[in-house]
Design a protein around this motif. Sequence first.
Motif, PDB file in Angstrom:
ATOM      1  N   ARG A  68      68.063  -4.705  48.678  1.00  0.00           N
ATOM      2  CA  ARG A  68      66.637  -4.262  48.871  1.00  0.00           C
ATOM      3  C   ARG A  68      66.889  -2.874  48.111  1.00  0.00           C
ATOM      4  N   TYR A  69      65.818  -2.554  47.094  1.00  0.00           N
ATOM      5  CA  TYR A  69      65.511  -1.203  46.766  1.00  0.00           C
ATOM      6  C   TYR A  69      64.576  -0.649  47.709  1.00  0.00           C
ATOM      7  N   PHE A  70      64.898   0.881  48.151  1.00  0.00           N
ATOM      8  CA  PHE A  70      63.602   1.434  48.812  1.00  0.00           C
ATOM      9  C   PHE A  70      62.850   1.838  47.845  1.00  0.00           C
ATOM     10  N   GLN A  71      61.432   1.820  48.215  1.00  0.00           N
ATOM     11  CA  GLN A  71      60.399   2.624  47.773  1.00  0.00           C
ATOM     12  C   GLN A  71      60.149   3.895  48.505  1.00  0.00           C
ATOM     13  N   GLU A  72      59.701   4.974  47.686  1.00  0.00           N
ATOM     14  CA  GLU A  72      59.111   6.113  48.201  1.00  0.00           C
ATOM     15  C   GLU A  72      58.172   6.150  48.962  1.00  0.00           C
ATOM     16  N   PRO A  73      57.906   6.662  50.151  1.00  0.00           N
ATOM     17  CA  PRO A  73      58.871   7.815  50.659  1.00  0.00           C
ATOM     18  C   PRO A  73      60.096   7.129  51.527  1.00  0.00           C
ATOM     19  N   PHE A  74      61.274   7.665  51.043  1.00  0.00           N
ATOM     20  CA  PHE A  74      62.342   7.253  51.719  1.00  0.00           C
ATOM     21  C   PHE A  74      62.357   7.399  53.165  1.00  0.00           C
ATOM     22  N   PRO A  75      63.115   6.648  54.025  1.00  0.00           N
ATOM     23  CA  PRO A  75      63.493   7.087  55.460  1.00  0.00           C
ATOM     24  C   PRO A  75      64.200   8.402  55.467  1.00  0.00           C
ATOM     25  N   ALA A  76      64.019   9.009  56.553  1.00  0.00           N
ATOM     26  CA  ALA A  76      64.329  10.415  56.822  1.00  0.00           C
ATOM     27  C   ALA A  76      65.871  10.443  56.521  1.00  0.00           C
ATOM     28  N   PRO A  77      66.651   9.626  56.983  1.00  0.00           N
ATOM     29  CA  PRO A  77      68.095   9.727  56.903  1.00  0.00           C
ATOM     30  C   PRO A  77      68.657   9.570  55.075  1.00  0.00           C
ATOM     31  N   VAL A  78      67.984   8.505  54.797  1.00  0.00           N
ATOM     32  CA  VAL A  78      68.092   8.283  53.223  1.00  0.00           C
ATOM     33  C   VAL A  78      67.860   9.528  52.319  1.00  0.00           C
TER      34      VAL A  78
END
Length: 237
Positions: A68-78
């Motif tokens: 799966r490709y993250f969408q913005e905003p990204f989780p803080a660690p990413v």
Amino acid sequence: MIKGPAERVEGADWTAIAEEVGEYGSALTPMLLDPAECAEVAGLYDETERFRSTVDMARHRFGSGRYRYFQEPFPAPVAALREALYPRLLPIARDWAARLRRPAPWPDGLAEWLQQCHAAGQTRPTPILLRYRAGDWNALHRDLYGDLVFPLQVVIGLDVPGSDYTGGEFLTVEQRPRAQSRGTSVALPRGHGLVFTTRDRPVPSARGWSAAPVRHGVSTVRSGLRHTLGLVFHDAA
């Protein structure tokens, strides 16, 4: 003082990492995410609202499994890892470009580089969360996504090899000039990153330096559940 992902990136021996990735095309980093952070990121996989798309590898003949490709905003660690890793990888990218007599279009900051990608029509974010079950695998490939490419990327193991899963080694295959291909495999320790080349890398040749194409993939997972976080530093068209 408790260190976060960005501080762990800063604390790595980047001279040694640059030497190793220059020699072999890949290099392990120290721990970038602690066990709790690894579990946190892996647990995001089922929060479908965090992602822009899901890819079924079998459907596209990429292997077996889903990512799966993250969408913005990204989780803080990413977000923290992507921001912290880019300037550490940049000197390697520029050095490789000089050796291969190629342009080095990458500015000092990640935001500026992504603006260039967006201006070229590459607007879709590329941080990836991958999940493999028993029997899943990933075919050898290169993550290019468009004309603008950053030559290095990082994959981070989120589970414990040999305990949470078996098999599932990270694979690279390099085609060296006028020679047989060379393969390597790495069992990703939980929380550690593997820096590897996106497309090719410079290798010594009779003409000075030549580009050795490199593809990467994942061997078949024999048992358990394997999650990884993939950080690509160019966006997709």
